[in-house]
Design a protein around this motif. Structure first.
Motif, short mmCIF file in Angstrom:
data_model
loop_
_atom_site.label_atom_id
_atom_site.label_comp_id
_atom_site.label_asym_id
_atom_site.label_seq_id
_atom_site.Cartn_x
_atom_site.Cartn_y
_atom_site.Cartn_z
N ILE A 177 35.45 38.15 34.02
CA ILE A 177 36.60 38.89 34.35
C ILE A 177 37.61 38.32 35.26
CG2 ILE A 177 37.68 41.07 34.99
CD1 ILE A 177 35.13 42.44 33.54
N LEU A 181 41.22 36.36 35.35
CA LEU A 181 42.26 36.73 35.97
C LEU A 181 43.14 35.90 36.81
CD1 LEU A 181 41.00 40.34 36.85
CD2 LEU A 181 42.87 39.83 35.22
N ILE A 184 44.67 33.23 34.50
CA ILE A 184 46.01 33.55 33.90
C ILE A 184 47.05 33.49 34.95
CG2 ILE A 184 47.43 35.82 33.28
CD1 ILE A 184 44.45 36.60 32.03
N SER A 202 35.18 30.82 32.86
CA SER A 202 35.07 31.87 32.17
C SER A 202 34.54 31.56 30.85
CB SER A 202 36.47 32.60 32.00
OG SER A 202 37.38 31.65 31.44
N ILE A 263 40.13 41.27 42.99
CA ILE A 263 39.41 40.72 42.09
C ILE A 263 37.99 40.73 42.07
CG2 ILE A 263 39.37 38.46 40.61
CD1 ILE A 263 42.21 38.20 41.04
N ILE A 316 38.02 46.20 36.75
CA ILE A 316 39.57 45.90 36.25
C ILE A 316 40.52 46.98 36.73
CG2 ILE A 316 40.62 46.05 34.07
CD1 ILE A 316 38.26 44.93 32.87
N VAL A 319 41.68 45.98 40.19
CA VAL A 319 42.74 44.94 40.30
C VAL A 319 43.92 45.60 39.61
CG1 VAL A 319 43.32 42.75 39.16
CG2 VAL A 319 40.93 43.31 39.81
N GLY A 323 47.45 45.33 41.67
CA GLY A 323 48.58 44.67 41.01
C GLY A 323 49.58 45.34 40.89
#
Length: 413
Positions: A177, A181, A184, A202, A263, A316, A319, A323
């Protein structure tokens, strides 16, 4: 033209992810057969190791091989500065981790290896935290300060990942995960070497996770956890510099030092929690024990699978909240505070939340837990059940995992 270029880059990164995944996926059965032939297993001890069968711990070999092979073959990796130093650092961690998985090394020797690997990428690859972007009122920091800060970051992340590698699928899933992140955002901001770096890792973890998710047929061992922590620390350090990029700053402002903390929030939080508990009990922080967050979940009745899935979801959500607040333009120091507060809210806090609830609302949280899970608690002692077991200092014959949990509950009351 720009969209076509972005599509081509995306395809190259996607191919790297898929290739790393396949290499790892097909390498694991070969490693398992070799381990079975040579009797290289991790045997349960019903203390720190919660599995009930002997299982190979050499999954880190597949992670190391698939990541390095895929990243080296990707043309996008050519832009990474100090690639040779990265390879040298990984080789040090690989062989030290492998030896530890086979014969067990002292913490001091592993720390020397970690410091050596960190030195290679810091001085050879120029991996450095040189700007705090407003955190604690700091901006650019001098080189003499940046070096120890970077060393500290790498060592903490390596060992934080090592500490959460306690149940099936947890470290591998959290690493997947986190790396996705990071990747990306690197891709979006045009940092293609780091983007393919993240997606190669990953992919390697995804292939491994197929065999490691509950019920696990292989563990990553110290070989895998040290390499994983090291690679995640490099991504985090490179991510911190993104606030200097217009594309990133236009969306997240100066949040690049805070988002990596979110993260990697779960392993960092768990490490701090364990250190504080052991210092409070005057125990060595290097002493193994069942005082991690995932142990708490197992004692609540969660299976390995459900505990890992729950911690994935919590990570998640941490984050996502961070974010969103960064998108809304929250001040970077308030954002850091929100990460700390959210972590305290989401993850276990050594009884802090239940004491606050009891003081504010008069709600007997211990009685509620006793009724819900059928466990009796001493209202004058909110000590962790593992601590109660350790203090009782009882030697027991090997039993099943469920019997071990029941025994801990019996001792606690």
């Amino acid at each position: 033209m720009e969209q076509l270029l972005l599509l081509n880059e995306g395809m190259a990164i996607g191919v790297a992810f898929l290739f790393a995944c396949l290499v790892s996926y097909f390498a694991i059965p070969v490693i398992i057969r070799a381990a079975e032939k040579k009797h290289l297993f991790d045997h349960p001890d019903h203390d720190r190791k919660l599995h009930s069968e002997a299982i190979p711990t050499l999954g880190g070999i597949a992670i190391f091989f698939s990541f390095l092979l895929t990243f080296a073959l990707s043309p996008l990796s050519a832009g990474m500065e100090g690639f040779s130093y990265l390879v040298a650092a990984l080789l040090i961690l690989f062989f030290v981790g492998l030896k530890d998985d086979l014969v067990v090394l002292s913490a001091r020797k592993k720390l020397i290896a970690q410091l050596s690997a960190a030195a290679l990428v810091i001085f050879g690859g120029d991996i450095l935290i040189s700007n705090f972007y407003g955190v604690f009122g700091l901006a650019e920091i001098p080189y003499w300060a940046a070096v120890p800060v970077t060393f500290f970051t790498i060592i903490v992340v390596i060992n934080a990942v090592n500490l959460i590698d306690g149940i099936d699928g947890l470290a591998g899933g959290i690493g997947t995960i986190a790396s996705l992140l990071f990747g990306i955002v690197f891709w979006y901001t045009g940092h293609l070497p780091m983007a393919v770096f993240s997606f190669c890792l990953s992919g390697a973890l995804a292939g491994f996770l197929y065999h490691n998710f509950s019920p696990a047929s292989i563990f990553m061992g110290d070989t895998g956890s040290m390499i994983l922590g090291f690679l995640l620390s490099i991504q985090a350090i490179e991510f911190i510099g993104l606030s200097g990029e217009p594309g990133f700053a236009a969306i997240f402002g100066n949040a690049s030092p805070i988002l990596p903390a979110a993260i990697l929030g779960f392993p960092l939080y768990d490490t701090l929690r364990v250190v504080l508990r052991r210092v409070r009990r005057k125990n060595s922080i290097f002493q193994p024990g069942q005082d991690h967050v995932h142990h708490e979940l197992l004692r609540m009745g969660f299976s390995h699978k459900n505990a890992s899935l729950l911690l994935y979801a919590k990570s998640i959500s941490l984050v996502a909240v961070t974010g969103l607040l960064a998108l809304l333009g929250m001040n970077v120091n308030l954002l850091l505070g929100s990460v700390v507060f959210a972590s305290l809210f989401v993850f276990p806090t050594n009884g802090l939340k239940r004491r606050v609830i009891s003081m504010m609302f008069g709600f007997d949280w211990l009685a509620y837990r006793s009724e819900k899970w059928g466990i009796e608690f001493d209202h004058n002692n909110t000590t962790d059940l593992t601590v109660a077991k350790e203090e009782a200092d009882i030697e027991t014959e090997p039993v099943s995992e469920q019997e071990e949990i029941e025994e801990i509950d019996r001792i606690a009351v």
